[in-house]
Design a protein around this motif. Sequence first.
Motif, PDB file in Angstrom:
ATOM      1  N   VAL A 100       5.209 -19.955 -10.257  1.00 58.66           N
ATOM      2  CA  VAL A 100       4.745 -20.653  -9.052  1.00 58.66           C
ATOM      3  C   VAL A 100       5.925 -21.414  -8.449  1.00 58.66           C
ATOM      4  O   VAL A 100       6.329 -22.453  -8.971  1.00 58.66           O
ATOM      5  N   PHE A 101       6.491 -20.870  -7.353  1.00 56.24           N
ATOM      6  CA  PHE A 101       7.647 -21.539  -6.752  1.00 56.24           C
ATOM      7  C   PHE A 101       7.555 -21.674  -5.232  1.00 56.24           C
ATOM      8  O   PHE A 101       8.404 -22.300  -4.613  1.00 56.24           O
ATOM      9  N   TYR A 118       3.554  -9.457  -6.809  1.00 55.55           N
ATOM     10  CA  TYR A 118       4.514 -10.399  -7.391  1.00 55.55           C
ATOM     11  C   TYR A 118       3.887 -11.358  -8.409  1.00 55.55           C
ATOM     12  O   TYR A 118       4.602 -12.081  -9.080  1.00 55.55           O
ATOM     13  N   SER A 119       2.577 -11.376  -8.500  1.00 56.94           N
ATOM     14  CA  SER A 119       1.915 -12.344  -9.381  1.00 56.94           C
ATOM     15  C   SER A 119       1.437 -11.732 -10.696  1.00 56.94           C
ATOM     16  O   SER A 119       0.861 -12.427 -11.530  1.00 56.94           O
ATOM     17  N   ASP A 171      -0.968 -18.424  -0.240  1.00 57.98           N
ATOM     18  CA  ASP A 171      -0.296 -17.149  -0.483  1.00 57.98           C
ATOM     19  C   ASP A 171      -0.870 -16.541  -1.758  1.00 57.98           C
ATOM     20  O   ASP A 171      -0.602 -17.025  -2.860  1.00 57.98           O
ATOM     21  N   CYS A 172      -1.658 -15.496  -1.606  1.00 59.73           N
ATOM     22  CA  CYS A 172      -2.409 -14.919  -2.728  1.00 59.73           C
ATOM     23  C   CYS A 172      -1.803 -13.605  -3.207  1.00 59.73           C
ATOM     24  O   CYS A 172      -1.024 -12.962  -2.501  1.00 59.73           O
ATOM     25  N   LYS A 196       3.312  -3.458  -7.377  1.00 60.68           N
ATOM     26  CA  LYS A 196       4.065  -3.663  -6.141  1.00 60.68           C
ATOM     27  C   LYS A 196       4.089  -2.353  -5.363  1.00 60.68           C
ATOM     28  O   LYS A 196       4.650  -1.354  -5.805  1.00 60.68           O
ATOM     29  N   THR A 197       3.470  -2.342  -4.201  1.00 63.27           N
ATOM     30  CA  THR A 197       3.409  -1.134  -3.385  1.00 63.27           C
ATOM     31  C   THR A 197       4.719  -0.938  -2.631  1.00 63.27           C
ATOM     32  O   THR A 197       5.497  -1.872  -2.440  1.00 63.27           O
ATOM     33  N   GLN A 198       4.938   0.287  -2.180  1.00 63.87           N
ATOM     34  CA  GLN A 198       6.166   0.593  -1.431  1.00 63.87           C
ATOM     35  C   GLN A 198       6.230  -0.209  -0.137  1.00 63.87           C
ATOM     36  O   GLN A 198       7.247  -0.775   0.208  1.00 63.87           O
ATOM     37  N   GLY A 199       5.130  -0.267   0.567  1.00 61.36           N
ATOM     38  CA  GLY A 199       5.038  -1.060   1.788  1.00 61.36           C
ATOM     39  C   GLY A 199       3.990  -2.143   1.586  1.00 61.36           C
ATOM     40  O   GLY A 199       3.782  -2.615   0.466  1.00 61.36           O
TER      41      GLY A 199
END
Length: 228
Positions: free
Chosen positions: A78-79, A156-157, A131-132, A162-165
């Motif tokens: 968490v940043f 990212y969580s 930001d979810c 992580k999808t390409q787009g």
Amino acid sequence: MILEPAVLEALRGRLIVSAQAYPGEPMRTPTTMAQIAASAVIGGAAAVRVQGLADVQFTRSAVEVPVIGLWKDGHEGVFITPTARHAIAVANAGAHIVAIDGTRRPRPDGLDLKTTITMIHEQTHALVMADCGSLKDAFNAVEAGADLIGTTLAGYSGEREKTQGPDLDLIAAIAAAELDRPLIAEGRIHTPAQARAALDAGAFAVVVGTAITHPASITGWFDVALRA
């Protein structure tokens, strides 16, 4: 100015531009980021998103559109505006909307998301963008009192690949849940076609950052293509 509902409604279907640079880069100055944000507004951005207290202050003086502010502290976990202290400082610097980590992960100050959002609302005039990273995050953020929901942390969580787009499936799932909050699509939106696809998937508005405001990344894309 306090962000009235009518001003927020004016963002529907529009582009929000994120102007950020990484530490050590030549453009990593508040004045430069404010100038880039102002240039984006000339191009049609209906709002801008910037990182750091000074960037928020300079950008507020440079544009007349809503400013989404955040404060990155660290690089993992968490940043993104990780504590209530960070969030209140961002609001006091002039952000109309404070973007905070809206995941269900433990926060550095030990507060839960609901307590954090309540403190922001009680101590400032700012709205809160959560930001979810998942649909569960979105449900939790709405229950905690968030004013806007973003897909910024999809991929990212640790909950989704992580999808390409952009994560269009997540955008569509949150939109279908009808959470009665503006859904802001953000993350890996690199082309106008992807931005349109995010809107068509159910987003209220779309954030584009790297593809517009980060020359190092854009140059790298072209360089890789030519070297391939």
